[in-house]
Design a protein around this motif. Structure first.
Motif, PDB file in Angstrom:
ATOM      1  N   MET A 130       1.129  -1.385  -0.037  1.00 44.45           N
ATOM      2  CA  MET A 130       0.557  -0.225   0.096  1.00 44.45           C
ATOM      3  C   MET A 130       1.187   1.303   0.066  1.00 44.45           C
ATOM      4  SD  MET A 130      -3.390   0.856   2.919  1.00 44.45           S
ATOM      5  CE  MET A 130      -3.950  -0.497   2.341  1.00 44.45           C
ATOM      6  N   THR A 131       1.886   1.594   0.476  1.00 47.16           N
ATOM      7  CA  THR A 131       2.397   2.857   1.686  1.00 47.16           C
ATOM      8  C   THR A 131       3.589   2.632  -0.100  1.00 47.16           C
ATOM      9  OG1 THR A 131       2.208   2.254   3.034  1.00 47.16           O
ATOM     10  CG2 THR A 131       3.996   3.968   2.963  1.00 47.16           C
ATOM     11  N   SER A 137       0.918   6.445   3.402  1.00 40.91           N
ATOM     12  CA  SER A 137      -0.805   5.692   2.756  1.00 40.91           C
ATOM     13  C   SER A 137      -1.621   6.107   2.613  1.00 40.91           C
ATOM     14  CB  SER A 137      -1.174   4.605   4.439  1.00 40.91           C
ATOM     15  OG  SER A 137      -1.143   5.795   5.269  1.00 40.91           O
TER      16      SER A 137
END
Length: 184
Positions: A130-131, A137
């Protein structure tokens, strides 16, 4: 001030039994290995299977997919007990409460049948990418692209801090499929 006698209003006898079992399991199977896990930068793969055998993985996933059929309260008890022993290595939160629920909510029936039972047993470890380096994020600002190429997607982009990423078997990648604002 320590509130040892405080009991949260959401707690039940069933959750207290889960707490006792989780506490015993973690004391025996996690605590003795913390220093080694820190040194090797990962939890032993067998630990995942042991946690699965104990019923601690995917506890809030429906039983028809191999989960425990519980609620988030069951997951919270496991998280509390993990925090109680200061275990910051076992990323069950990502595996059971994020990745498994994405699959349970958005996966096809075939994906649910294929992946969730293996996640609940610990035979398959889930992670999520995700990051990103420049967006953290903030999912609305991600730059990683997924472009359709026939029956597949080609992924281009960068991800960082992929919890469970070094030994996962299943990776959910957060990516854009269009330039439209917002996300789906």
């Amino acid at each position: 001030m320590i509130l040892d006698d405080y009991q949260s209003p959401w707690r039940t006898e069933e959750l207290d039994d889960l707490r006792a079992m989780t506490r015993t399991f973690l004391k025996k199977e996690s605590v003795p290995h913390h220093a080694r896990w820190a040194e090797q930068h990962s939890v032993d793969r067998d630990f995942w299977r042991q946690a699965g055998e104990a019923g601690l993985l995917c506890i809030s996933i429906p039983e028809e997919y191999g989960g425990g059929g519980g609620s988030f309260a069951h997951e919270a008890v496991i998280m509390e007990e993990q925090a109680r022993i200061a275990d910051d290595a076992w990323a069950n939160v990502v595996h059971s409460t994020i990745v498994a629920h994405y699959i349970a909510t958005f996966g096809t029936e075939e994906q649910k049948q294929r992946w969730l039972p293996a996640m609940a047993s610990g035979d398959l470890v889930g992670a999520i990418a995700m990051t990103e380096p420049t967006t953290g994020s903030d999912l609305q600002s991600i730059r990683t692209r997924a472009q359709r190429d026939g029956d597949e997607y080609v992924i281009n982009g960068s991800k960082t801090f992929i919890t469970n990423g070094t030994y996962c078997d299943l990776l959910i990648i957060v990516a854009r499929t269009s330039d439209e604002k917002g996300g789906k």
